[in-house]
Scaffold this motif. Structure first.
Motif, short mmCIF file in Angstrom:
data_model
loop_
_atom_site.label_atom_id
_atom_site.label_comp_id
_atom_site.label_asym_id
_atom_site.label_seq_id
_atom_site.Cartn_x
_atom_site.Cartn_y
_atom_site.Cartn_z
N ARG A 184 0.94 -0.99 0.12
CA ARG A 184 0.22 -0.06 0.02
C ARG A 184 0.17 0.92 -0.05
NH1 ARG A 184 -4.98 1.08 3.34
NH2 ARG A 184 -3.30 0.77 5.26
N ILE A 185 0.46 2.05 -0.47
CA ILE A 185 1.08 3.26 -1.13
C ILE A 185 0.91 4.49 -0.76
CG2 ILE A 185 2.69 4.32 -2.82
CD1 ILE A 185 3.47 2.55 -4.49
N LEU A 186 0.95 5.56 0.25
CA LEU A 186 0.01 6.87 0.18
C LEU A 186 0.49 7.34 -0.79
CD1 LEU A 186 -1.90 8.47 1.26
CD2 LEU A 186 -0.35 9.03 2.81
N LEU A 187 0.65 7.98 -1.83
CA LEU A 187 0.17 8.80 -2.17
C LEU A 187 0.14 10.74 -1.89
CD1 LEU A 187 1.49 10.15 -5.82
CD2 LEU A 187 -0.47 9.57 -6.06
N VAL A 188 1.17 11.49 -1.98
CA VAL A 188 0.55 13.16 -1.09
C VAL A 188 0.91 13.92 -2.29
CG1 VAL A 188 1.08 14.70 0.65
CG2 VAL A 188 1.27 12.20 0.99
N GLU A 189 0.02 13.74 -2.92
CA GLU A 189 0.15 15.10 -3.72
C GLU A 189 -1.50 15.72 -4.61
OE1 GLU A 189 1.07 16.63 -6.97
OE2 GLU A 189 2.59 15.60 -7.16
N ASP A 190 -1.15 17.53 -4.64
CA ASP A 190 -2.25 18.07 -4.75
C ASP A 190 -2.32 17.84 -5.93
OD1 ASP A 190 0.14 19.29 -4.93
OD2 ASP A 190 -0.39 20.86 -4.60
N ASN A 191 -1.63 18.56 -7.51
CA ASN A 191 -2.46 18.70 -8.81
C ASN A 191 -2.83 17.63 -9.10
OD1 ASN A 191 -1.90 18.26 -11.79
ND2 ASN A 191 -0.83 20.10 -10.80
N GLU A 192 -4.52 17.26 -9.42
CA GLU A 192 -5.50 16.44 -9.99
C GLU A 192 -4.16 15.54 -11.00
OE1 GLU A 192 -9.78 15.66 -11.32
OE2 GLU A 192 -9.17 17.99 -10.67
N MET A 193 -4.07 16.13 -11.96
CA MET A 193 -3.33 15.61 -12.82
C MET A 193 -2.54 14.64 -12.77
SD MET A 193 -3.80 17.92 -16.40
CE MET A 193 -1.84 17.90 -16.96
N ASP A 201 -4.00 11.80 -10.65
CA ASP A 201 -4.92 10.58 -11.43
C ASP A 201 -3.80 9.57 -12.09
OD1 ASP A 201 -6.83 9.72 -12.35
OD2 ASP A 201 -6.39 10.67 -14.75
N MET A 202 -2.84 10.30 -12.86
CA MET A 202 -1.91 9.78 -13.63
C MET A 202 -1.25 8.81 -12.73
SD MET A 202 1.87 9.73 -14.91
CE MET A 202 1.83 10.92 -14.00
N LEU A 203 -0.07 9.38 -11.85
CA LEU A 203 0.84 8.69 -11.05
C LEU A 203 -0.17 7.32 -10.58
CD1 LEU A 203 3.56 8.25 -10.63
CD2 LEU A 203 3.26 9.44 -8.89
N SER A 204 -1.38 7.44 -9.70
CA SER A 204 -2.04 6.45 -9.13
C SER A 204 -2.15 5.74 -10.31
CB SER A 204 -3.88 6.93 -8.57
OG SER A 204 -4.40 7.62 -9.32
N ARG A 205 -3.25 5.78 -10.82
CA ARG A 205 -3.29 4.69 -12.58
C ARG A 205 -2.58 3.96 -12.52
NH1 ARG A 205 -5.09 6.57 -16.71
NH2 ARG A 205 -4.56 8.70 -15.93
N CYS A 242 13.34 12.53 4.44
CA CYS A 242 12.66 11.11 3.50
C CYS A 242 13.41 10.41 3.01
CB CYS A 242 12.38 11.96 2.16
SG CYS A 242 11.79 13.29 1.83
N ASP A 243 13.59 9.20 3.14
CA ASP A 243 14.27 7.96 2.54
C ASP A 243 14.67 7.60 1.04
OD1 ASP A 243 14.38 6.10 5.17
OD2 ASP A 243 12.33 7.13 4.71
N ASP A 244 14.79 8.77 0.24
CA ASP A 244 14.80 8.64 -1.48
C ASP A 244 14.77 9.64 -1.65
OD1 ASP A 244 16.00 8.57 -3.55
OD2 ASP A 244 15.47 6.33 -3.46
N TYR A 245 14.53 10.22 -2.94
CA TYR A 245 14.02 11.68 -3.24
C TYR A 245 14.03 10.92 -5.18
CZ TYR A 245 14.24 16.39 -5.90
OH TYR A 245 14.09 17.33 -6.13
N ASP A 246 12.85 11.90 -5.83
CA ASP A 246 13.28 11.28 -7.13
C ASP A 246 12.42 12.90 -7.86
OD1 ASP A 246 12.75 9.00 -8.82
OD2 ASP A 246 11.11 9.67 -9.64
N SER A 247 12.67 13.53 -9.21
CA SER A 247 11.98 14.33 -9.90
C SER A 247 10.78 14.22 -10.56
CB SER A 247 13.67 14.97 -10.52
OG SER A 247 13.13 14.17 -11.28
N LYS A 248 10.10 15.51 -10.64
CA LYS A 248 8.73 14.97 -11.73
C LYS A 248 9.41 15.81 -13.43
CE LYS A 248 5.44 15.76 -7.74
NZ LYS A 248 4.48 16.87 -8.02
N PRO A 249 8.90 15.32 -14.18
CA PRO A 249 7.92 14.63 -14.19
C PRO A 249 8.46 13.64 -13.95
CG PRO A 249 8.80 15.53 -16.43
CD PRO A 249 9.48 15.73 -15.09
N VAL A 250 7.52 11.96 -13.73
CA VAL A 250 8.00 11.37 -13.12
C VAL A 250 8.85 10.24 -13.83
CG1 VAL A 250 7.30 8.71 -11.45
CG2 VAL A 250 7.41 11.52 -10.82
N ASP A 251 9.76 9.37 -13.67
CA ASP A 251 9.78 8.33 -14.62
C ASP A 251 9.73 6.70 -14.48
OD1 ASP A 251 11.63 5.75 -15.12
OD2 ASP A 251 13.48 7.31 -16.59
#
Length: 123
Positions: free
Chosen positions: A3-12, A15-19, A98-107
């Motif tokens: 189970r992953i909790l995605l904390v993100e305010d941008n709806e697009m 939606d894209m990342l959760s799907r 944070c345990d790690d870091y990733d930049s957007k746009p997400v690969d």
């Protein structure tokens, strides 16, 4: 299924990342701001948190500090997600806990590798 909790305010982005994560077999919980992210981490105990750093109500740095300060949630891995790819942004996220870091746009392939690595370490 992790189970992953995605904390993100941008709806697009949300939606894209959760799907995409759901298609990879993860159960995805969603919080739209840092305060709700902390509350859901405490109540739901996800296996991992993906934390946007630029959030309303409470930013990702403060939300991560609170998650890591709570003995009940401190072991839950947090990956910072940020559109800011500067070395200092990565350092600030790590200093916040944070345990790690990733930049957007997400690969997605790179992010899933980081998720799987942290989940394996945390078992």
């Amino acid at each position: 299924m992790a189970r992953i909790l995605l904390v993100e305010d941008n709806e697009m982005n949300r939606d894209m990342l959760s799907r995409r994560l759901s298609r990879r077999g993860f159960e995805v919980l969603i919080a739209e701001n840092g305060k709700l992210g902390v509350e859901l981490t405490v109540s739901e105990k996800p296996d991992l948190v993906l934390m946007d750093m630029s959030l309303p109500v409470m930013d990702g740095w403060e939300a991560t500090r609170r998650i890591k300060a709570d003995p009940a949630t401190s072991a839950i891995p947090v990956i910072a997600l940020s559109a800011h790819a500067m070395t200092s942004d990565r350092q600030m996220a790590l200093e916040a806990g944070c345990d790690d870091y990733d930049s957007k746009p997400v690969d997605l392939s790179r992010l899933v590798q980081k998720i799987e690595h942290l989940l394996a370490e945390n078992r």
